[in-house]
Enzyme design. Structure first.
Site, PDB file in Angstrom:
ATOM      1  N   MET A 118       0.814  -1.203   0.000  1.00 11.85           N
ATOM      2  CA  MET A 118       0.000   0.000   0.000  1.00 11.85           C
ATOM      3  C   MET A 118       0.857   1.265   0.000  1.00 11.85           C
ATOM      4  SD  MET A 118      -3.011  -1.082   2.697  1.00 11.85           S
ATOM      5  CE  MET A 118      -1.971  -2.133   3.715  1.00 11.85           C
ATOM      6  N   GLU A 120       3.501   4.370  -0.143  1.00 15.38           N
ATOM      7  CA  GLU A 120       4.343   4.984  -1.153  1.00 15.38           C
ATOM      8  C   GLU A 120       5.178   6.072  -0.500  1.00 15.38           C
ATOM      9  OE1 GLU A 120       0.978   4.420  -4.692  1.00 15.38           O
ATOM     10  OE2 GLU A 120       1.843   6.411  -4.308  1.00 15.38           O
ATOM     11  N   CYS A 150       7.341  -2.319   1.746  1.00 19.96           N
ATOM     12  CA  CYS A 150       6.586  -3.529   1.443  1.00 19.96           C
ATOM     13  C   CYS A 150       7.252  -4.728   2.113  1.00 19.96           C
ATOM     14  CB  CYS A 150       6.491  -3.732  -0.061  1.00 19.96           C
ATOM     15  SG  CYS A 150       5.482  -5.146  -0.530  1.00 19.96           S
ATOM     16  N   LEU A 232      -8.929  -8.320  10.573  1.00 14.65           N
ATOM     17  CA  LEU A 232      -7.897  -9.350  10.536  1.00 14.65           C
ATOM     18  C   LEU A 232      -6.507  -8.756  10.697  1.00 14.65           C
ATOM     19  CD1 LEU A 232      -7.069 -12.308  10.015  1.00 14.65           C
ATOM     20  CD2 LEU A 232      -6.978 -11.738   7.586  1.00 14.65           C
ATOM     21  N   GLU A 233      -6.197  -7.715   9.917  1.00 13.82           N
ATOM     22  CA  GLU A 233      -4.855  -7.144   9.968  1.00 13.82           C
ATOM     23  C   GLU A 233      -4.490  -6.672  11.369  1.00 13.82           C
ATOM     24  OE1 GLU A 233      -2.157  -3.609   7.903  1.00 13.82           O
ATOM     25  OE2 GLU A 233      -4.326  -3.632   7.609  1.00 13.82           O
ATOM     26  N   GLN A 270      11.727  -2.987  45.893  1.00 16.94           N
ATOM     27  CA  GLN A 270      10.381  -2.505  45.599  1.00 16.94           C
ATOM     28  C   GLN A 270      10.316  -1.736  44.283  1.00 16.94           C
ATOM     29  OE1 GLN A 270       8.329   0.879  47.738  1.00 16.94           O
ATOM     30  NE2 GLN A 270       7.235  -0.840  48.691  1.00 16.94           N
ATOM     31  N   GLY A 332      19.903  -3.660  32.599  1.00 17.01           N
ATOM     32  CA  GLY A 332      21.104  -2.839  32.526  1.00 17.01           C
ATOM     33  C   GLY A 332      21.865  -3.083  31.233  1.00 17.01           C
ATOM     34  N   GLY A 333      23.170  -3.186  31.333  1.00 15.88           N
ATOM     35  CA  GLY A 333      23.997  -3.399  30.151  1.00 15.88           C
ATOM     36  C   GLY A 333      23.668  -4.689  29.426  1.00 15.88           C
ATOM     37  N   SER A 359       0.100   4.174  15.939  1.00 17.73           N
ATOM     38  CA  SER A 359      -0.691   4.326  17.168  1.00 17.73           C
ATOM     39  C   SER A 359      -1.547   5.576  17.109  1.00 17.73           C
ATOM     40  CB  SER A 359       0.247   4.386  18.386  1.00 17.73           C
ATOM     41  OG  SER A 359       0.885   3.140  18.584  1.00 17.73           O
TER      42      SER A 359
END
Length: 372
Positions: A118, A120, A150, A232-233, A270, A332-333, A359
């Site tokens: 879809m 472009e 694509c 569906l998508e 905590q 962390g690392g 989103s």
């Protein structure tokens, strides 16, 4: 939390889990689609799980499909071609000719990959701004223009192309879907380098001729046909990211239980324990949402649910990104190191909030559904 799965659905989850444990293991870094593994899944009948029995599928519903997607995503199965394949297959199932269905749907069941195009360079979220042209010629159409982003075109048999056949009417009028073989003359597929590797492609059409038989559905009705596939998508993307989010969460919990600092496991502090609790709660909410929307779609297969499907896609993709970021922070690392895999999960979750409708677009759709 208990899930209301039938014995057959639980058997499916267990079978896919056992297969992935045996065949995938910890995964192969950098491999997005393993065709040999994909064909093994085809032999087990899983790739046609939601396709009609007439074409070799199992004829099951969205619930079974989302269970398969969640489970394979959780185990990091390298089958990236499946999402675009099943999205494309559904369009052929709804609108294709019998010849197209025989070619595509039976191929999917056998392990072939399909793609859909879809976007472009000048049209992403605004699909109505497409300019790639398919001009009428004797016996068919001549396609010229560029497509981009694509997914899986480089491993697909066909591309379900959305091109403009007319400029009459509104911007959503005059769009048509075409079944384009990837080995056709006049088409160049060029991979795009991304931080996730080469999963997406630019497509260049130069006097690419397709016969009338390549038209999928009705000429000029491509937009309506696209809208029919949104349930569906979005559910496919939601289920994929739900499985990914659960894996990121489980890997994080394992790490914070084992990693010790200041004389005790870091998960006992905590500051981390509460973040784990929040993520666990959000995961349960997301799972219940996806399960409920899937069940609703199964009960009303001919009805569109733009609000609910958008909610599922928005919730699961944003949550997966959040969980992966939290996991990286807590590790962390080590979260940044390729050895532990969290950085790869993060890369896949970040892009999930962009493809299939960003989103922002999902929020807009949800807001409009309330008359805003």
């Amino acid at each position: 939390m208990a899930r209301a799965l039938t014995s057959e659905q639980q058997d499916l989850v267990d079978a896919v889990t056992q297969f992935c444990r045996r065949e995938v293991g910890t995964g192969t870094p950098g491999v997005h689609h393993d065709q040999e593994l994909y064909r093994k899944m085809a032999d087990l009948g899983w790739l046609g799980i939601s396709l009609p029995e007439k074409y070799g599928g199992s004829g099951l519903g969205m619930t079974e499909l989302r269970l398969f997607l969640e489970t394979t995503a959780y185990w990091k199965a390298p089958i990236s071609g499946f999402a675009t394949t099943i999205i494309s297959a559904a369009a052929y199932e709804r609108f294709g000719t019998e010849e197209q269905k025989q070619a595509v749907l039976t191929g999917v069941v056998q392990g072939r990959v399909e793609s859909i195009s879809m976007s472009e360079p000048g049209a992403g979220s605004d699909v109505g701004a497409l300019s790639c042209r398919a001009e009428r010629r004797p016996g068919g159409y001549l396609i010229n223009g560029q497509k981009t982003w694509c997914s899986n075109a480089h491993i697909a048999d066909h591309i379900l192309l959305i091109a403009r056949t007319s400029t009459d009417g509104g911007k959503h009028d005059g769009l048509t879907q075409f079944m384009v073989p990837t080995n056709i003359d006049g088409l160049e597929i060029r991979g795009i380098d991304t931080m996730g590797g080469k999963e997406v492609n630019d497509l260049f059409f130069t006097d690419c001729f397709v016969p009338d038989s390549a038209v999928v559905g009705e000429v000029g009705h491509g937009w309506k046909q696209l809208m029919a596939g949104l349930n569906l998508e979005r559910m496919i993307l939601a289920a994929n990211m739900l499985g990914t989010a659960q894996r990121a969460f489980d890997d994080t919990v394992t790490y914070v239980k084992q990693r010790e600092q200041f004389g005790r496991p870091i998960g006992s502090f905590q500051a981390l324990r509460h973040r784990i609790a929040d993520m666990a709660t959000e995961l349960e909410c997301a799972r219940l949402l996806v399960a409920d929307v899937a069940r609703t779609i199964d009960e009303n297969p001919d009805k569109m649910f733009p609000r609910e499907a958008s909610m599922a896609k928005l919730k699961c993709t944003e949550l997966a990104k959040h969980v992966a970021l939290e996991g990286m922070q807590m590790m962390g690392g080590y979260g940044y190191a390729t050895e532990y895999g969290m950085e790869a999960v993060l890369r896949s979750t970040v892009v999930s909030t962009v493809y299939g409708g960003t989103s922002e677009i999902q929020r807009d759709i949800i807001g409009k559904s309330y008359g805003l």
